[in-house]
Design an enzyme around this catalytic site. Sequence first.
Site, PDB file in Angstrom:
ATOM      1  N   GLU A 118       0.815  -1.221   0.000  1.00 11.29           N
ATOM      2  CA  GLU A 118       0.000   0.000   0.000  1.00 11.29           C
ATOM      3  C   GLU A 118       0.844   1.264   0.000  1.00 11.29           C
ATOM      4  O   GLU A 118       0.497   2.256   0.651  1.00 11.29           O
ATOM      5  CB  GLU A 118      -1.006  -0.011   1.161  1.00 11.29           C
ATOM      6  CG  GLU A 118      -2.077  -1.091   1.010  1.00 11.29           C
ATOM      7  CD  GLU A 118      -3.297  -0.861   1.891  1.00 11.29           C
ATOM      8  OE1 GLU A 118      -3.430   0.232   2.468  1.00 11.29           O
ATOM      9  OE2 GLU A 118      -4.119  -1.788   1.993  1.00 11.29           O
TER      10      GLU A 118
ATOM     11  N   HIS B 231      -1.977  -1.545  10.568  1.00 11.59           N
ATOM     12  CA  HIS B 231      -1.461  -2.916  10.592  1.00 11.59           C
ATOM     13  C   HIS B 231      -0.281  -3.003  11.560  1.00 11.59           C
ATOM     14  O   HIS B 231       0.475  -2.035  11.718  1.00 11.59           O
ATOM     15  CB  HIS B 231      -0.970  -3.352   9.207  1.00 11.59           C
ATOM     16  CG  HIS B 231      -2.064  -3.689   8.240  1.00 11.59           C
ATOM     17  ND1 HIS B 231      -2.265  -4.953   7.744  1.00 11.59           N
ATOM     18  CD2 HIS B 231      -3.021  -2.911   7.669  1.00 11.59           C
ATOM     19  CE1 HIS B 231      -3.295  -4.936   6.912  1.00 11.59           C
ATOM     20  NE2 HIS B 231      -3.761  -3.711   6.845  1.00 11.59           N
TER      21      HIS B 231
END
Length: 618
Positions: free
Chosen positions: A320, A602
């Site tokens: 990402e 995350h």
Amino acid sequence: MVLHITPYSSACLHFLDGLSWSLVFPCYWFLDRLLASCVATSLEKRQRSQDPCSFLTLCVLISAPLYLLLLLASLPFALLGFIIWAPLQAIRQPYLYTYCRLAEQGQAGAGIGEWRPQGRSFCFCSANVCLLPDSLARFNNLSDTHRRAREVGKRIRNGASRPQIKIYIDSPTNTSISAASFSSLATAQSAPGHHDCPMHGDGTQPKPATDCPLHTSGVQISISAPEPDPQEEEAETGNHRPGEHGGADTGSMTASRESLARYHGSDGGIGISSNNTLSHVPRTSIFKRPGRKRRHGDETFDHDISAFFPANLDFLALQEVFDHGSTTRLRRQLHRYFPYILSDVGRYGWKGCCSRFKFLNSGLMLASRYPILDARYECYPNGRGEDALAAKGALFAKVHVGTSHQEQRVVGYVTCTHLHAIEGDASVRCEQLDRLLQWGAEFRQSSSIPLEGEKVLEDLVAFDVILGDLNFDNCSSEDKLEQQHALFTQYKDPCRLGPGEDKPWALGTLLDPSGLYDEDVSSPESLQKLMENEEGRKEYLVFPPSKSQCPASSQKGRKIPLKGNGRRIDYILYSDEGLQQDWKLEIEEFSFVTQLAGLTDHLSVAMRLAVSTGEEEP
């Protein structure tokens, strides 16, 4: 085996790409700011509620119409730039390879000298950093993508380049050690000139002196640290304090007290200060912290929850990294530690990814301390819904890690990937896993074929590792199809017991976005402590959706009983197939890393893998 060092093969195409993007960028930026002003993070909502004069709300009400007007004014130029830009993407290279000689010459560079008979250990790390355009990142309760990109790079390189500490305990009754990061106990080579005993020079005296507190307590500590880089001084002093910009920074080269190993002395405590010298500290400050998990049952390797990235990190796989400006800022920071980086990976437009237009690239980035010999990117052609707007795929790299006595290259294969994210699309992810295995086998075969007319010895393969966000976990009933995929017969998951069952110490890696700005998780140390506590995990990790709960609703404060330790969707897998005869792979350490607290939704995962050749040191 040609690595692409520029996006285009000619300077003319590069100029046209820059020209077209300069026409498109104003419209893109105004659209991003307009959407960002309409989507507030929980931190911004809290700040607005505490604003007695409603100044922040007034700013939004004024800026949104202004952005809209500027967006409409820039549309004609953006259309012209798009007409030039879109066809160029068909001939654009699928990745950008950059090399920084300064990083290689410094302490961070890893040598590729003669392969030692006893083998070597390598450290891998995977992290989803959520560096989307700012307006899209806000749907994950994150903002200020460019600042986060710089901060992510600082924390990673500072965690990886911090001192290594070896601790040897001579006690037959107490062999437990508490450390905030397993990599503080790494067994890599020490820097030249380090001393086994900081109190007694080079440790050549025949008997331990009685006045050495280390020797009398039966503990020896060895510290090695990289030489400071003068160019990094500005970065080290530019870190944010906890609470600034909604996050905290512990990325400075000077590790906090919790980042260094502590132990019980016989009469008093000896601590290691942040400047790598020994100092007396109160005994109460060096007690072993509760909840630390080093080994579990018959486990053959150490595992823990760490507030820091592992020292001497060799390979870093990121997902990402979509925003172009963030890619540049992140790459600049990482190049102070990693000499070799593959970035800007993927395709835009229609080329290479079926008929769906790609507004975003793959978001993959791979950084290495070892030279990259070959690389390949492949795009998954079966994306659906909003996931199809990004060129998600797999990045394969072949790295040179040493040379044998017979002048054979010792190489390793590293794969970085990001699978389809939409829940319920198990068949899509399984098809992508099929392609991942197929492409990996094809890449290993093609990269091992020598160039025409070139006579070289066959490469010796040391490891084959897959890192990335697979967007399914090993415990959810909805992910049964992926859990039974053939991927897990060819590659081993250190956290997995079998389909549908993780090891007791395995931890979920997906954080609940609604709690990212809570004070309890505002720093790596506080998040680490919460993850060591069962109640903290239930409060701040995402768990598989319950039938009695809407999947889109927040988990915070719910009373539904939860099983397991959250959704573990970030993986590091390794394979021992295709290695040389008698060569073996053993995991030394596995860690869940909280150092990016406040910067992403995350947890990162890290693994140190030892490659042994079965030979003995001559």
